[in-house]
Design an enzyme around this catalytic site. Structure first.
Site: not given
Ligand code: GLU
Length: 303
Positions: A63, A66, A190, A238, A256
């Site tokens: 993430s 992003k 994505y 988050y 993650v």
């Molecule tokens: N590719 C992961 C998902 O969409 C990213 C989540 C993350 O890194 O927090 O679940």
């Protein structure tokens, strides 16, 4: 300030900790990573870079991608992006579907999965996924000043096969008319975006454009840098974003894969990596390490 000595101290006190959190297993390809790995790298405003641990080892940025996707989307769409995604912390898990129905398919912010899927869809709308991913890689490589940054296709495939929640989110958003492309197409882009691999050395350099310091790569306007940092501070972890702001006091975006990119505006770009996660899905030791670093260096956006 002797940043090298501070990093050594952080590595000694945090890097060896026995309680390292739990590695993410919902993406099978990421489940086998050694939780004992640890790395940290800092680029200062004078351009010098200092690293400890496994800082040259590439890991899945997940993430953290992003942030780069948001920078591209704002460059392409400007403030029109905010008709499709909000700017409020969600207070819910990264992959939650709960708010989407109440808020009619407009995700709370660009860093929860639902919001990031919309951002990717927005940048994608006039491009084939291959072109978008090429553009994203070019952006990241330019930011890092390093062409040796790639997508791990096995990780992308693994998530395509197991990412049922993300498929649910994308279809739900599409049902509200907030996804322009077919869900499979947007999610393909994505998942590949999340599967970019970088080392801490590369990630700390890639974050320089968010430092707002003279001499750093200028890839987006200063106004956008402030807004991206504001979103990282309020939404970058988050439902753990408030706690990260309280403990660390700096904008950060976690993934993650166990990485975190942290910005000390005007002072430093910091990358940390430890694969074990806390209950909110953010790197456990990574958070502890950056908390200690920020305290020792006296870095905080709160004075
Ligand atoms: N590719 C992961 C998902 O969409 C990213 C989540 C993350 O890194 O927090 O679940």
């Amino acid at each position: 300030m002797d940043i090298a000595a501070i990093l050594r101290e952080v590595h000694e006190s945090v890097g060896q900790s026995a309680d390292r959190g739990a590695v993410a297993t919902y993406i099978p390809e990421l489940a086998d990573i050694d939780p004992g790995l640890f790395a940290m790298s800092v680029v200062l405003a004078d351009g010098s870079q200092h690293s400890v641990g496994d800082a040259a080892m590439p890991f899945s940025i997940q993430s953290i991608s992003k942030v780069f996707a948001l920078a591209l989307a704002l460059g392409r769409l400007g403030d029109r992006l905010w008709f499709r995604v909000g700017r409020e912390p969600s207070g819910l898990a990264f992959n939650s579907i709960l708010q989407l129905e109440h808020e009619k398919g407009i995700p709370r912010n660009p860093f929860i999965n639902a919001g990031a899927i919309v951002v990717t869809d927005a940048v994608l709308s006039h491009h084939a996924p291959r072109e978008y991913l090429g553009e994203l890689l070019r952006f990241i490589r330019t930011a890092a000043g390093d062409d040796d940054i790639h997508i791990n296709r096995a990780v992308a495939r693994s998530e395509t096969e197991s990412g049922h929640r993300n498929f649910a989110l994308a279809h739900f958003i599409r049902a509200y008319g907030n996804l322009v492309n077919p869900p499979d197409l947007t999610l393909g882009a994505y998942f590949h975006q999340c599967a970019v691999e970088m080392s801490c050395d590369q990630l700390a350099r890639a974050g320089r454009f968010l430092m707002g310091a003279p001499g750093m790569p200028r890839l987006v306007s200063p106004g956008r840098v402030r807004r991206i940092n504001a979103l990282m501070l309020t939404c970058g972890h988050y439902d753990g974003s408030g706690d990260f702001a309280f403990r660390v006091g700096l904008p950060g975006k976690s993934g993650v894969g166990g990485g975190i990119l942290v910005i000390a505006p005007g002072r430093a770009s910091i990358a940390v990596w430890s694969p074990g996660l806390n209950a909110q899905g953010n790197s456990k030791l990574g958070t502890e390490a950056v908390e200690l670093l920020a305290r020792r260096a006296g870095w905080s956006v709160f004075g």
